[in-house]
Design a protein around this motif. Structure first.
Motif, PDB file in Angstrom:
ATOM      1  N   ARG A  58       0.835  -1.205   0.000  1.00 21.45           N
ATOM      2  CA  ARG A  58       0.000   0.000   0.000  1.00 21.45           C
ATOM      3  C   ARG A  58       0.867   1.250   0.000  1.00 21.45           C
ATOM      4  NH1 ARG A  58      -4.157   2.849  -1.754  1.00 21.45           N
ATOM      5  NH2 ARG A  58      -5.446   3.806  -0.124  1.00 21.45           N
ATOM      6  N   LEU A  59       1.971   1.210   0.737  1.00 22.82           N
ATOM      7  CA  LEU A  59       2.896   2.344   0.738  1.00 22.82           C
ATOM      8  C   LEU A  59       3.472   2.565  -0.652  1.00 22.82           C
ATOM      9  CD1 LEU A  59       4.481   4.535   2.203  1.00 22.82           C
ATOM     10  CD2 LEU A  59       6.146   2.791   2.869  1.00 22.82           C
ATOM     11  N   LEU A  60       3.864   1.485  -1.319  1.00 25.39           N
ATOM     12  CA  LEU A  60       4.375   1.607  -2.688  1.00 25.39           C
ATOM     13  C   LEU A  60       3.329   2.263  -3.583  1.00 25.39           C
ATOM     14  CD1 LEU A  60       6.351   0.979  -5.002  1.00 25.39           C
ATOM     15  CD2 LEU A  60       5.319  -1.307  -5.141  1.00 25.39           C
ATOM     16  N   ALA A  93       8.641  -5.313 -13.477  1.00 26.01           N
ATOM     17  CA  ALA A  93       7.529  -5.233 -14.428  1.00 26.01           C
ATOM     18  C   ALA A  93       6.198  -5.477 -13.724  1.00 26.01           C
ATOM     19  CB  ALA A  93       7.735  -6.251 -15.551  1.00 26.01           C
ATOM     20  N   THR A  94       6.180  -6.457 -12.822  1.00 32.14           N
ATOM     21  CA  THR A  94       4.938  -6.779 -12.117  1.00 32.14           C
ATOM     22  C   THR A  94       4.505  -5.643 -11.204  1.00 32.14           C
ATOM     23  OG1 THR A  94       5.412  -9.154 -12.188  1.00 32.14           O
ATOM     24  CG2 THR A  94       3.857  -8.399 -10.517  1.00 32.14           C
ATOM     25  N   LEU A  95       5.444  -5.090 -10.429  1.00 34.72           N
ATOM     26  CA  LEU A  95       5.106  -4.013  -9.499  1.00 34.72           C
ATOM     27  C   LEU A  95       4.761  -2.717 -10.227  1.00 34.72           C
ATOM     28  CD1 LEU A  95       7.735  -4.598  -6.677  1.00 34.72           C
ATOM     29  CD2 LEU A  95       5.275  -5.053  -6.587  1.00 34.72           C
ATOM     30  N   THR A  96       5.420  -2.468 -11.356  1.00 34.76           N
ATOM     31  CA  THR A  96       5.091  -1.284 -12.151  1.00 34.76           C
ATOM     32  C   THR A  96       3.647  -1.351 -12.629  1.00 34.76           C
ATOM     33  OG1 THR A  96       7.377  -0.909 -12.866  1.00 34.76           O
ATOM     34  CG2 THR A  96       5.632  -0.020 -14.272  1.00 34.76           C
ATOM     35  N   GLU A  97       3.263  -2.518 -13.149  1.00 31.85           N
ATOM     36  CA  GLU A  97       1.881  -2.681 -13.610  1.00 31.85           C
ATOM     37  C   GLU A  97       0.906  -2.642 -12.433  1.00 31.85           C
ATOM     38  OE1 GLU A  97      -0.873  -5.875 -16.155  1.00 31.85           O
ATOM     39  OE2 GLU A  97       1.230  -6.312 -15.694  1.00 31.85           O
ATOM     40  N   TRP A  98       1.235  -3.323 -11.343  1.00 29.72           N
ATOM     41  CA  TRP A  98       0.334  -3.397 -10.188  1.00 29.72           C
ATOM     42  C   TRP A  98       0.087  -2.026  -9.568  1.00 29.72           C
ATOM     43  CZ3 TRP A  98       0.935  -2.173  -5.029  1.00 29.72           C
ATOM     44  CH2 TRP A  98      -0.100  -2.610  -4.179  1.00 29.72           C
ATOM     45  N   LEU A 106       3.153   5.998  -2.768  1.00 32.92           N
ATOM     46  CA  LEU A 106       4.333   6.728  -3.221  1.00 32.92           C
ATOM     47  C   LEU A 106       4.290   6.957  -4.726  1.00 32.92           C
ATOM     48  CD1 LEU A 106       7.091   4.931  -1.102  1.00 32.92           C
ATOM     49  CD2 LEU A 106       6.216   7.260  -0.771  1.00 32.92           C
ATOM     50  N   VAL A 107       3.878   5.941  -5.460  1.00 28.74           N
ATOM     51  CA  VAL A 107       3.745   6.084  -6.915  1.00 28.74           C
ATOM     52  C   VAL A 107       2.696   7.141  -7.250  1.00 28.74           C
ATOM     53  CG1 VAL A 107       2.912   4.910  -8.993  1.00 28.74           C
ATOM     54  CG2 VAL A 107       4.591   3.788  -7.505  1.00 28.74           C
ATOM     55  N   ALA A 108       1.553   7.080  -6.565  1.00 30.30           N
ATOM     56  CA  ALA A 108       0.485   8.053  -6.822  1.00 30.30           C
ATOM     57  C   ALA A 108       0.935   9.467  -6.505  1.00 30.30           C
ATOM     58  CB  ALA A 108      -0.746   7.695  -5.999  1.00 30.30           C
ATOM     59  N   ALA A 109       1.870   9.618  -5.550  1.00 31.78           N
ATOM     60  CA  ALA A 109       2.377  10.945  -5.179  1.00 31.78           C
ATOM     61  C   ALA A 109       3.464  11.432  -6.128  1.00 31.78           C
ATOM     62  CB  ALA A 109       2.918  10.909  -3.755  1.00 31.78           C
ATOM     63  N   THR A 151      -1.051 -12.132   0.118  1.00 30.82           N
ATOM     64  CA  THR A 151      -1.730 -11.365  -0.921  1.00 30.82           C
ATOM     65  C   THR A 151      -1.936 -12.228  -2.166  1.00 30.82           C
ATOM     66  OG1 THR A 151       0.175 -10.475  -2.150  1.00 30.82           O
ATOM     67  CG2 THR A 151      -0.394  -9.383  -0.079  1.00 30.82           C
ATOM     68  N   ASP A 152      -2.644 -11.682  -3.119  1.00 27.61           N
ATOM     69  CA  ASP A 152      -2.844 -12.357  -4.406  1.00 27.61           C
ATOM     70  C   ASP A 152      -1.770 -11.987  -5.421  1.00 27.61           C
ATOM     71  OD1 ASP A 152      -5.179 -13.611  -3.515  1.00 27.61           O
ATOM     72  OD2 ASP A 152      -6.417 -11.867  -4.045  1.00 27.61           O
ATOM     73  N   LEU A 153      -0.815 -11.153  -4.997  1.00 27.36           N
ATOM     74  CA  LEU A 153       0.238 -10.710  -5.908  1.00 27.36           C
ATOM     75  C   LEU A 153       1.326 -11.771  -5.984  1.00 27.36           C
ATOM     76  CD1 LEU A 153       1.322  -8.366  -7.661  1.00 27.36           C
ATOM     77  CD2 LEU A 153       2.470  -7.496  -5.604  1.00 27.36           C
TER      78      LEU A 153
END
Length: 217
Positions: free
Chosen positions: A26-28, A67-72, A31-34, A54-56
């Motif tokens: 959730r922090l990640l 790549a996975t975290l960028t998309e997520w 931070l991306v949204a900011a 989690t389901d990740l």
């Protein structure tokens, strides 16, 4: 802000093998949204925890994780960078790298021990060692109960070195209605310490202060 903006901040974010992967993810996302650039480090144990809680599902290589975290997280290309466990050329590995805060969320008690004793057996431990020696902001989010004497001594030692110890212990005064509200409580506190604007939850006293302002106009 985008990853190309000179105003964009870089935050180093590490995941270790304590329960509470939801806090770090959730922090990640926040931070991306900011508009922050995020340098991510993930321990082997953290991969297991993320898959369990989690389901990740993260691939086993840094490029695959990236790549996975960028998309997520719905990040822009290059906004989230994932560095391997022994990538000693990564920016967080040296005091001459970019001066950026480090958040270890969740932080295992094993990582607490390594940081308190100056171990640098992997990139996460080295990044923490660098943050301490360079007097950079270091936020540790342990999730354990109960704490042993060793855990408490390590936290006290790290606090005296300048680290912020922020256990993943959400409050209830905001009347949480879901597990996500509890996660957001802790993440909001981390964002506040990083001085990154957040609207996950109001700060204590804000509503009272606003009511007094309205009454005086």
């Amino acid at each position: 802000m985008t990853e190309h903006s000179p105003q964009a901040r870089t935050i180093n974010l590490a995941f270790t093998g304590a329960s509470g992967a939801q806090y770090g993810l959730r922090l990640l996302q926040c931070l991306v949204a900011a508009g922050c650039r995020v340098h991510v480090m993930i321990s082997r144990a953290a991969q297991v925890v993320i898959a369990t809680e989690t389901d990740l599902k993260l691939p086993g290589t840094p490029p695959g994780m990236q790549a996975t975290l960028t998309e997520w997280a719905q990040a822009d290309p290059g906004q989230v960078l994932v560095f391997g466990r022994e990538d000693w050329f990564a920016p967080p590995a040296s005091g001459s790298g970019e001066k950026a805060p480090l958040v270890i969320c969740p932080c295992s008690t094993g990582t607490l021990s390594a940081l308190a004793t100056g171990a640098s057996n992997n990139l996460i431990e080295r990044a923490g060692d660098v943050a301490l020696k360079e007097r950079r902001q270091l936020i540790l989010v342990p999730r354990e109960a109960p704490f042993s004497e060793v855990h408490l001594e390590n936290m006290l030692k790290l606090n005296r070195m300048g680290a912020v110890i922020m256990p993943a212990s959400p409050g209830f005064y905001h009347k949480p209605a879901s597990v996500q509200d509890l996660v957001d409580f802790v993440v909001a506190r981390v964002l506040d310490h990083l001085e990154i604007p957040q609207d996950l939850m109001p700060r204590w006293g804000e509503e009272r202060a606003q009511a007094k302002r309205n009454a005086s106009t």
